[in-house]
Motif scaffolding. Structure first.
Motif, mmCIF file in Angstrom:
data_model
loop_
_atom_site.group_PDB
_atom_site.id
_atom_site.type_symbol
_atom_site.label_atom_id
_atom_site.label_comp_id
_atom_site.label_asym_id
_atom_site.label_seq_id
_atom_site.Cartn_x
_atom_site.Cartn_y
_atom_site.Cartn_z
ATOM 1 N N SER A 176 67.274 108.196 -18.530
ATOM 2 C CA SER A 176 66.770 107.739 -17.238
ATOM 3 C C SER A 176 65.562 106.809 -17.369
ATOM 4 N N HIS A 177 65.502 106.081 -18.436
ATOM 5 C CA HIS A 177 64.401 105.148 -18.689
ATOM 6 C C HIS A 177 64.466 104.004 -17.686
ATOM 7 N N ASN A 178 63.338 103.657 -17.082
ATOM 8 C CA ASN A 178 63.337 102.553 -16.122
ATOM 9 C C ASN A 178 62.426 101.422 -16.615
ATOM 10 N N ARG A 179 62.455 100.296 -15.919
ATOM 11 C CA ARG A 179 61.665 99.123 -16.328
ATOM 12 C C ARG A 179 60.162 99.384 -16.267
ATOM 13 N N PHE A 180 59.742 100.257 -15.370
ATOM 14 C CA PHE A 180 58.332 100.628 -15.265
ATOM 15 C C PHE A 180 57.861 101.247 -16.580
ATOM 16 N N GLU A 181 58.573 102.282 -17.029
ATOM 17 C CA GLU A 181 58.212 102.947 -18.283
ATOM 18 C C GLU A 181 58.334 101.990 -19.465
ATOM 19 N N HIS A 182 59.395 101.217 -19.459
ATOM 20 C CA HIS A 182 59.632 100.251 -20.537
ATOM 21 C C HIS A 182 58.474 99.264 -20.639
ATOM 22 N N SER A 183 57.997 98.747 -19.511
ATOM 23 C CA SER A 183 56.936 97.745 -19.523
ATOM 24 C C SER A 183 55.618 98.313 -20.034
ATOM 25 N N ILE A 184 55.329 99.551 -19.710
ATOM 26 C CA ILE A 184 54.120 100.196 -20.245
ATOM 27 C C ILE A 184 54.235 100.330 -21.763
ATOM 28 N N GLY A 185 55.418 100.710 -22.240
ATOM 29 C CA GLY A 185 55.639 100.805 -23.679
ATOM 30 C C GLY A 185 55.514 99.459 -24.380
ATOM 31 N N VAL A 186 56.025 98.410 -23.751
ATOM 32 C CA VAL A 186 55.925 97.072 -24.343
ATOM 33 C C VAL A 186 54.466 96.632 -24.397
ATOM 34 N N ALA A 187 53.691 96.914 -23.349
ATOM 35 C CA ALA A 187 52.265 96.571 -23.359
ATOM 36 C C ALA A 187 51.563 97.271 -24.523
ATOM 37 N N TYR A 188 51.880 98.530 -24.724
ATOM 38 C CA TYR A 188 51.279 99.294 -25.822
ATOM 39 C C TYR A 188 51.656 98.686 -27.172
ATOM 40 N N LEU A 189 52.967 98.443 -27.380
ATOM 41 C CA LEU A 189 53.416 97.906 -28.666
ATOM 42 C C LEU A 189 52.897 96.488 -28.904
ATOM 43 N N ALA A 190 52.822 95.689 -27.863
ATOM 44 C CA ALA A 190 52.281 94.330 -28.002
ATOM 45 C C ALA A 190 50.820 94.394 -28.457
ATOM 46 N N GLY A 191 50.065 95.334 -27.885
ATOM 47 C CA GLY A 191 48.672 95.517 -28.298
ATOM 48 C C GLY A 191 48.559 95.977 -29.739
ATOM 49 N N GLU A 192 49.436 96.900 -30.141
ATOM 50 C CA GLU A 192 49.433 97.365 -31.531
ATOM 51 C C GLU A 192 49.743 96.216 -32.493
ATOM 52 N N PHE A 193 50.695 95.379 -32.093
ATOM 53 C CA PHE A 193 51.057 94.226 -32.920
ATOM 54 C C PHE A 193 49.887 93.251 -33.048
ATOM 55 N N ALA A 194 49.241 92.956 -31.929
ATOM 56 C CA ALA A 194 48.097 92.040 -31.953
ATOM 57 C C ALA A 194 46.954 92.606 -32.804
ATOM 58 N N GLN A 195 46.720 93.916 -32.691
ATOM 59 C CA GLN A 195 45.678 94.552 -33.510
ATOM 60 C C GLN A 195 46.033 94.481 -34.998
ATOM 61 N N ALA A 196 47.310 94.672 -35.317
ATOM 62 C CA ALA A 196 47.742 94.598 -36.723
ATOM 63 C C ALA A 196 47.555 93.183 -37.263
ATOM 64 N N LEU A 197 47.911 92.192 -36.460
ATOM 65 C CA LEU A 197 47.684 90.803 -36.880
ATOM 66 C C LEU A 197 46.207 90.540 -37.109
ATOM 67 N N ARG A 198 45.380 91.050 -36.204
ATOM 68 C CA ARG A 198 43.935 90.832 -36.325
ATOM 69 C C ARG A 198 43.392 91.437 -37.616
ATOM 70 N N SER A 199 43.854 92.640 -37.947
ATOM 71 C CA SER A 199 43.321 93.285 -39.151
ATOM 72 C C SER A 199 43.894 92.695 -40.436
ATOM 73 N N ARG A 200 45.139 92.229 -40.406
ATOM 74 C CA ARG A 200 45.768 91.696 -41.611
ATOM 75 C C ARG A 200 45.499 90.209 -41.840
ATOM 76 N N GLN A 201 45.171 89.496 -40.742
ATOM 77 C CA GLN A 201 44.920 88.065 -40.866
ATOM 78 C C GLN A 201 43.645 87.688 -40.114
ATOM 79 N N PRO A 202 42.496 88.087 -40.654
ATOM 80 C CA PRO A 202 41.227 87.822 -39.963
ATOM 81 C C PRO A 202 40.950 86.333 -39.763
ATOM 82 N N GLU A 203 41.583 85.501 -40.558
ATOM 83 C CA GLU A 203 41.382 84.058 -40.417
ATOM 84 C C GLU A 203 41.916 83.523 -39.084
ATOM 85 N N LEU A 204 42.736 84.304 -38.402
ATOM 86 C CA LEU A 204 43.246 83.892 -37.089
ATOM 87 C C LEU A 204 42.192 84.029 -35.986
#
Length: 102
Positions: A53-81
């Motif tokens: 019963s997953h809906n777009r509301f729940e999905h979008s919150i999850g995507v926001a979380y994962l997008a933030g995790e990805f951006a944080q990982a890029l920041r820590s692995r590539q500080p030159e960015l």
């Protein structure tokens, strides 16, 4: 002295407790975002698997979380960015809002 912003914790069914910035919460509180609660993420699969019963509301919150995790990982692995907190927040907003045109 910088003001400390209070985050809001959401209990995501996939990612567990997710802390969201107040700006993201203000977007979530809009009627445009709230309508995502009524749009099924899994389409017709719900009729075959009623527990799915997953809906777009729940999905979008999850995507926001994962997008933030990805951006944080890029920041820590590539500080030159030179990825800033504001950049990370913008990526989270993009993840949160990606389904608003549905």
């Amino acid at each position: 002295m910088r003001a400390v912003l209070e985050t809001t914790v959401f209990n995501d069914p996939i990612h567990g407790h997710v802390e969201l910035h107040p700006l993201l919460v203000s977007i979530i509180d809009t009627p445009q975002f709230q309508r995502l609660r009524n749009i099924k993420q899994l389409g017709g699969a719900y009729y075959v698997y009623p527990g799915a019963s997953h809906n777009r509301f729940e999905h979008s919150i999850g995507v926001a979380y994962l997008a933030g995790e990805f951006a944080q990982a890029l920041r820590s692995r590539q500080p030159e960015l030179n990825i800033t907190d504001r950049d990370v927040l913008c990526v989270k907003i993009a993840g949160l809002c990606h389904d608003l045109g549905e």
